[in-house]
Design a protein around this motif. Structure first.
Motif, short mmCIF file in Angstrom:
data_model
loop_
_atom_site.label_atom_id
_atom_site.label_comp_id
_atom_site.label_asym_id
_atom_site.label_seq_id
_atom_site.Cartn_x
_atom_site.Cartn_y
_atom_site.Cartn_z
N ILE A 14 0.83 -1.21 0.00
CA ILE A 14 0.00 0.00 0.00
C ILE A 14 0.87 1.26 0.00
CG2 ILE A 14 -1.63 1.35 1.39
CD1 ILE A 14 -2.88 -1.34 2.21
N THR A 18 0.47 3.49 -3.46
CA THR A 18 -0.29 4.74 -3.37
C THR A 18 0.43 5.92 -4.01
OG1 THR A 18 -1.40 3.93 -1.39
CG2 THR A 18 -1.47 6.30 -1.79
N ALA A 22 -0.74 7.76 -7.47
CA ALA A 22 -1.07 9.19 -7.35
C ALA A 22 -0.22 10.04 -8.29
CB ALA A 22 -0.88 9.65 -5.91
N GLY A 48 -2.69 0.08 -9.91
CA GLY A 48 -3.71 -0.11 -8.89
C GLY A 48 -4.26 -1.53 -8.88
#
Length: 90
Positions: A14, A18, A22, A48
């Motif tokens: 994670i 992330t 992003a 993702g």
């Protein structure tokens, strides 16, 4: 053991996925070239989905299939399984 793995390795997945997703999504927003913008959103979606499959599909596959190289000797590796089950072990 799956919960233990997700609590430890899942955090790393994670934390890594992330910012990558992003930043790639930001690339989509600020790119003036349409091809680069479209490729950026595809890469963000790809990363993702890869992160989600690492968190959800792989542990489920291991739980269902129980491959020998993963399951074999799992009991002997855990010194105190009751401590691991309570979440007190590192």
């Amino acid at each position: 053991s799956i919960i233990h793995a997700l609590n430890n390795a899942g955090r790393g997945v994670i934390v890594t996925a992330t910012p990558l997703v992003a930043c790639t999504a930001i690339w989509y927003i600020f790119s003036s070239l349409r091809f680069q913008a479209e490729m950026a959103i595809l890469i963000a979606i790809w990363m993702g989905v890869s992160a989600l499959s690492a968190l959800l599909v792989m542990p489920a596959t291991i739980a269902v299939m129980k491959p020998r190289f993963v399951v074999q000797g799992a009991e002997s590796c855990m010194v105190h399984p009751e401590i691991v089950a309570e979440g007190k072990a590192a």
